[in-house]
Design a protein around this motif. Structure first.
Motif, PDB file in Angstrom:
ATOM      1  N   GLU A 193       0.863  -1.314  -0.014  1.00 14.15           N
ATOM      2  CA  GLU A 193       0.040   0.009  -0.004  1.00 14.15           C
ATOM      3  C   GLU A 193       0.798   1.358   0.036  1.00 14.15           C
ATOM      4  O   GLU A 193       0.530   2.363  -0.571  1.00 14.15           O
ATOM      5  CB  GLU A 193      -0.986  -0.291   1.210  1.00 14.15           C
ATOM      6  CG  GLU A 193      -1.926  -0.935   1.275  1.00 14.15           C
ATOM      7  CD  GLU A 193      -2.454  -1.036   2.734  1.00 14.15           C
ATOM      8  OE1 GLU A 193      -2.036  -0.107   3.544  1.00 14.15           O
ATOM      9  OE2 GLU A 193      -3.494  -1.858   2.976  1.00 14.15           O
ATOM     10  N   ASP A 194       1.967   0.989   0.717  1.00 15.66           N
ATOM     11  CA  ASP A 194       2.809   2.366   1.134  1.00 15.66           C
ATOM     12  C   ASP A 194       2.223   3.524   1.706  1.00 15.66           C
ATOM     13  O   ASP A 194       1.417   3.398   2.558  1.00 15.66           O
ATOM     14  CB  ASP A 194       3.537   2.767  -0.256  1.00 15.66           C
ATOM     15  CG  ASP A 194       4.757   3.419  -0.080  1.00 15.66           C
ATOM     16  OD1 ASP A 194       5.723   2.716   0.788  1.00 15.66           O
ATOM     17  OD2 ASP A 194       4.883   4.629  -0.184  1.00 15.66           O
ATOM     18  N   HIS A 195       2.491   4.895   1.537  1.00 19.51           N
ATOM     19  CA  HIS A 195       2.024   5.939   2.173  1.00 19.51           C
ATOM     20  C   HIS A 195       2.715   5.718   3.742  1.00 19.51           C
ATOM     21  O   HIS A 195       1.783   6.291   4.660  1.00 19.51           O
ATOM     22  CB  HIS A 195       0.618   6.210   2.260  1.00 19.51           C
ATOM     23  CG  HIS A 195       0.147   6.260   0.826  1.00 19.51           C
ATOM     24  ND1 HIS A 195       0.741   6.383  -0.267  1.00 19.51           N
ATOM     25  CD2 HIS A 195      -0.932   5.691   0.123  1.00 19.51           C
ATOM     26  CE1 HIS A 195       0.044   6.421  -1.515  1.00 19.51           C
ATOM     27  NE2 HIS A 195      -1.079   5.691  -1.047  1.00 19.51           N
ATOM     28  N   ILE A 196       3.663   4.722   3.916  1.00 26.24           N
ATOM     29  CA  ILE A 196       4.066   4.681   5.333  1.00 26.24           C
ATOM     30  C   ILE A 196       4.474   5.932   5.966  1.00 26.24           C
ATOM     31  O   ILE A 196       4.100   6.102   7.277  1.00 26.24           O
ATOM     32  CB  ILE A 196       5.356   3.610   5.149  1.00 26.24           C
ATOM     33  CG1 ILE A 196       4.578   2.081   4.669  1.00 26.24           C
ATOM     34  CG2 ILE A 196       5.800   3.478   6.688  1.00 26.24           C
ATOM     35  CD1 ILE A 196       5.454   1.098   4.470  1.00 26.24           C
ATOM     36  N   LEU A 197       5.267   6.763   5.615  1.00 25.99           N
ATOM     37  CA  LEU A 197       5.965   7.945   6.173  1.00 25.99           C
ATOM     38  C   LEU A 197       4.619   8.942   6.532  1.00 25.99           C
ATOM     39  O   LEU A 197       4.806   9.850   7.249  1.00 25.99           O
ATOM     40  CB  LEU A 197       6.709   8.293   5.266  1.00 25.99           C
ATOM     41  CG  LEU A 197       7.994   7.625   5.098  1.00 25.99           C
ATOM     42  CD1 LEU A 197       9.209   8.498   4.325  1.00 25.99           C
ATOM     43  CD2 LEU A 197       8.646   7.104   6.432  1.00 25.99           C
ATOM     44  N   GLN A 198       3.631   8.876   5.475  1.00 25.45           N
ATOM     45  CA  GLN A 198       2.477   9.719   5.606  1.00 25.45           C
ATOM     46  C   GLN A 198       1.543   9.151   6.869  1.00 25.45           C
ATOM     47  O   GLN A 198       0.893   9.864   7.545  1.00 25.45           O
ATOM     48  CB  GLN A 198       1.711  10.036   4.623  1.00 25.45           C
ATOM     49  CG  GLN A 198       2.537  10.639   3.500  1.00 25.45           C
ATOM     50  CD  GLN A 198       1.819  10.757   2.195  1.00 25.45           C
ATOM     51  OE1 GLN A 198       0.652  10.611   1.993  1.00 25.45           O
ATOM     52  NE2 GLN A 198       2.632  10.964   0.888  1.00 25.45           N
ATOM     53  N   ARG A 199       1.561   8.209   6.938  1.00 24.24           N
ATOM     54  CA  ARG A 199       0.270   7.378   7.879  1.00 24.24           C
ATOM     55  C   ARG A 199       0.910   7.039   9.287  1.00 24.24           C
ATOM     56  O   ARG A 199       0.124   7.043  10.050  1.00 24.24           O
ATOM     57  CB  ARG A 199       0.016   5.861   7.341  1.00 24.24           C
ATOM     58  CG  ARG A 199      -0.583   5.959   5.995  1.00 24.24           C
ATOM     59  CD  ARG A 199      -0.873   4.567   5.475  1.00 24.24           C
ATOM     60  NE  ARG A 199      -1.622   3.621   6.165  1.00 24.24           N
ATOM     61  CZ  ARG A 199      -1.649   2.276   5.889  1.00 24.24           C
ATOM     62  NH1 ARG A 199      -0.941   1.903   4.846  1.00 24.24           N
ATOM     63  NH2 ARG A 199      -2.054   1.444   6.601  1.00 24.24           N
ATOM     64  N   PHE A 200       2.349   6.847   9.264  1.00 26.39           N
ATOM     65  CA  PHE A 200       2.759   6.571  10.623  1.00 26.39           C
ATOM     66  C   PHE A 200       3.923   7.686  11.002  1.00 26.39           C
ATOM     67  O   PHE A 200       4.773   7.818  10.162  1.00 26.39           O
ATOM     68  CB  PHE A 200       3.545   5.178  10.621  1.00 26.39           C
ATOM     69  CG  PHE A 200       2.281   4.029  10.255  1.00 26.39           C
ATOM     70  CD1 PHE A 200       1.361   3.776  10.824  1.00 26.39           C
ATOM     71  CD2 PHE A 200       2.597   3.436   9.128  1.00 26.39           C
ATOM     72  CE1 PHE A 200       0.344   2.956  10.634  1.00 26.39           C
ATOM     73  CE2 PHE A 200       1.969   2.349   8.509  1.00 26.39           C
ATOM     74  CZ  PHE A 200       0.586   2.033   9.136  1.00 26.39           C
ATOM     75  N   LYS A 201       3.865   8.136  12.296  1.00 24.99           N
ATOM     76  CA  LYS A 201       4.871   8.837  12.579  1.00 24.99           C
ATOM     77  C   LYS A 201       6.317   8.492  13.045  1.00 24.99           C
ATOM     78  O   LYS A 201       7.314   8.931  13.232  1.00 24.99           O
ATOM     79  CB  LYS A 201       4.172   9.978  13.862  1.00 24.99           C
ATOM     80  CG  LYS A 201       3.222  10.954  13.445  1.00 24.99           C
ATOM     81  CD  LYS A 201       2.916  11.712  14.697  1.00 24.99           C
ATOM     82  CE  LYS A 201       1.672  12.661  14.313  1.00 24.99           C
ATOM     83  NZ  LYS A 201       1.302  13.480  15.090  1.00 24.99           N
ATOM     84  N   THR A 202       6.059   7.193  13.591  1.00 24.85           N
ATOM     85  CA  THR A 202       7.310   6.254  14.370  1.00 24.85           C
ATOM     86  C   THR A 202       7.027   4.975  13.673  1.00 24.85           C
ATOM     87  O   THR A 202       6.008   4.412  13.249  1.00 24.85           O
ATOM     88  CB  THR A 202       7.163   6.357  15.485  1.00 24.85           C
ATOM     89  OG1 THR A 202       6.077   5.606  16.241  1.00 24.85           O
ATOM     90  CG2 THR A 202       7.179   7.906  16.024  1.00 24.85           C
ATOM     91  N   PRO A 203       8.146   4.208  13.723  1.00 19.53           N
ATOM     92  CA  PRO A 203       8.019   2.783  13.342  1.00 19.53           C
ATOM     93  C   PRO A 203       7.124   1.906  14.336  1.00 19.53           C
ATOM     94  O   PRO A 203       6.442   1.137  14.040  1.00 19.53           O
ATOM     95  CB  PRO A 203       9.539   2.062  13.577  1.00 19.53           C
ATOM     96  CG  PRO A 203      10.599   3.404  13.211  1.00 19.53           C
ATOM     97  CD  PRO A 203       9.626   4.617  13.833  1.00 19.53           C
ATOM     98  N   GLN A 204       7.236   2.496  15.594  1.00 18.21           N
ATOM     99  CA  GLN A 204       6.210   1.688  16.672  1.00 18.21           C
ATOM    100  C   GLN A 204       4.912   1.805  16.203  1.00 18.21           C
ATOM    101  O   GLN A 204       3.846   0.862  16.502  1.00 18.21           O
ATOM    102  CB  GLN A 204       6.604   2.470  18.015  1.00 18.21           C
ATOM    103  CG  GLN A 204       7.887   1.877  18.649  1.00 18.21           C
ATOM    104  CD  GLN A 204       9.130   2.736  17.909  1.00 18.21           C
ATOM    105  OE1 GLN A 204       8.810   3.854  17.331  1.00 18.21           O
ATOM    106  NE2 GLN A 204      10.194   2.103  17.809  1.00 18.21           N
ATOM    107  N   GLU A 205       4.362   2.993  15.600  1.00 23.81           N
ATOM    108  CA  GLU A 205       2.823   3.221  15.148  1.00 23.81           C
ATOM    109  C   GLU A 205       2.646   2.307  14.011  1.00 23.81           C
ATOM    110  O   GLU A 205       1.634   1.765  14.046  1.00 23.81           O
ATOM    111  CB  GLU A 205       2.834   4.586  14.665  1.00 23.81           C
ATOM    112  CG  GLU A 205       2.615   5.501  15.763  1.00 23.81           C
ATOM    113  CD  GLU A 205       2.155   6.748  15.218  1.00 23.81           C
ATOM    114  OE1 GLU A 205       1.893   6.964  14.147  1.00 23.81           O
ATOM    115  OE2 GLU A 205       2.416   7.873  16.130  1.00 23.81           O
TER     116      GLU A 205
END
Length: 501
Positions: free
Chosen positions: A380-392
């Protein structure tokens, strides 16, 4: 030419401050201070280059400081004299400029066409200087590169007009060998930090163990007898797959369910490794019912939720579609794995879209469900937009056990080491270190098989001819998978956003 403006910028930024007119630039042109080195050399005609080389040869190397030697090596390289560029690079290393000299030596080796030596030298240098930005940039320019050769992908009309000779290695155009470059953080990650998303401490099974498991699985399939419950469960899975657009399209490609059931023995069977969810393989000869393929789901999956097992059935049917369309499958296993994972994720996404929020909240309740969530998030991606941290991100997957993998995903996206969406998924499956698929199998891409046969020095003409045909099938497989993926993204709104690069 191997090195573009971005790499030259790294080199110039790492060099010491220069006087208005350095000895090297003065040897090339009195107006040198007005132009960058590559522009200056590009502007020279043949006679000008000959004179510049003669003046460079007369320079007193002992009088040049490290930055001057780096510039001298770069000038020789740009003028096409890689032998002299190597000499200057080695002098630079001896003058306490080891990392800079190594960078220049890598570039000179690469320009000579010796990418293998360039990569090996870069790997050795990075062990001593793992964080040097110019070394990292040079390493990622040469990693897995090949000398110029005919286009093996069939994608270029210009290259299609050239003969497909097998005298030199095919260029590395595989989607899973990704161009790594400096990104938002400015510096690519060190190759020695580990680039795959496998959990730390994972151990690759021995070849003997994998061979024994394969024989055990064949024996288990041969003696298996389906129960009424297993037959009923398989009917349910087929019905659920038919409710998805991707599933229906896949079955149409295979000739419809009647044809699939005639050709494919779909059943639940025990497997040697309980972690092996499923497999598909051609049968050596049709069985008594006329089946030409076996599609096996691990009996442990009988009680797993549809949200996991139905996409797995689609994954294995995708492999059978590749068997059918590409005929000789040897050497195409890894590209087929990429296509199958994308199909699996698309079916999962369609099923997820029809779930209630309560059902979605339970998708990560099982270990296999969490992995399904992980690969879907990669695709899906958009990872850096959806999550502020790797833990999220780990929380969205369903477990903190994914913290390590999530950190690797964030690092790769922030540095530009891996592209978003499909490329990032492929990297997880087959990264250059311990990618998931390479971790579990010894199967090789046809590109790697060709490289090994060339290196052996005995490459019969009939084998070359067969390999050329397999390479064409490989290109067709990748192209069809990419087209299906692009069409799905456009239809269901999973476009990759540039902000995630």
């Amino acid at each position: 030419m191997l090195v573009g403006a971005s790499l030259l910028a790294v080199f110039l930024a790492s060099a010491q401050a220069q006087p208005p007119l350095s000895p090297v630039l003065a040897a090339i042109s009195a107006a040198a201070e007005k132009q960058p080195l590559p522009d200056l050399i590009k502007a020279l005609d043949a006679d000008g280059k000959t004179k510049a080389l003669a003046r460079l040869d007369r320079l007193d190397r002992a009088a040049l400081d490290p930055s001057g030697l780096a510039e001298l090596s770069e000038a020789y390289r740009l003028l096409g004299r890689t032998d002299r560029a190597l000499e200057a690079a080695r002098l630079l290393s001896a003058k306490n400029g080891e990392a800079a000299g190594a960078t220049q030596e890598i570039l000179a080796l690469a320009q000579s066409g010796d990418y293998k030596s360039a990569q090996a030298f870069a790997e050795g240098a990075l062990k001593k200087h793992p964080r040097d930005p110019s070394l990292l940039a040079a390493y990622h320019q040469v990693k897995n590169r090949r000398a110029a050769a005919p286009d093996w992908t069939g994608a270029s009309s210009e290259s299609a007009a050239r003969p497909h000779g097998l005298g030199s290695s095919p260029p590395d155009t595989r989607p899973f060998v990704l161009a790594i470059k400096a990104g938002k953080s400015g510096t690519p990650p060190s190759p020695f930090d580990g680039g795959s998303y496998l959990a730390p401490g994972a151990e690759r099974p021995s070849s003997l163990a994998k061979t024994w498991a394969a024989f055990w699985d064949l024996g288990s399939y041969a003696v298996d007898r389906e129960s009424a419950a297993e037959k009923r469960r398989m009917r349910e899975l087929r019905a659920e797959l038919d409710k998805t657009e991707t599933g229906r399209s896949l079955v149409r490609d295979l000739g419809g369910w009647e044809r699939v059931q005639k050709d494919v023995d779909m059943r639940f069977t025990s497997t040697w490794d309980d972690g092996q969810v499923a497999y598909a393989r051609p049968l050596m000869s049709p069985d008594a019912q006329g089946h030409r393929y076996a599609l096996v789901i691990n009996k442990k999956m009988m009680s797993e939720p549809d949200s996991f097992v139905v996409p797995v059935v689609a994954h294995e049917l995708s492999h059978i579609r590749d068997f059918e369309q590409q005929a000789a499958h040897h050497g195409l296993a890894i590209p087929s794995e990429f296509a199958a994972h994308r199909t699996q994720i698309q079916v999962y996404e369609e099923m997820k879209a029809k779930m209630t929020p309560e059902q979605i909240s339970h998708l990560g309740d099982t270990r296999r469900g969490r992995y399904q969530n992980f690969i879907a998030i990669l695709w899906e991606d958009h990872i850096l937009q959806r999550f502020k941290t790797p833990q999220e991100m780990s929380k969205a997957i369903g477990s903190s056990e994914y913290d390590v993998r999530a950190r690797a995903v964030f690092r790769d996206l922030l540095s530009g080491a891996v592209g978003p969406g499909g490329p990032q998924l492929d990297h997880h499956l087959n990264g250059q270190g311990d990618g998931l698929y390479r971790f579990f199998t010894d199967e090789k891409d046809i590109v790697d098989l060709v490289k090994e046969r060339q290196a052996a020095g005995d490459y019969p003409t009939d084998q070359q001819r067969a390999d050329t045909q397999t390479l064409a099938k490989r290109a067709a497989l990748i192209s069809s998978s990419d087209r299906r993926d692009a069409a799905y993204r456009a239809r269901f709104g999973f476009q990759i956003k540039q902000g995630d690069r």
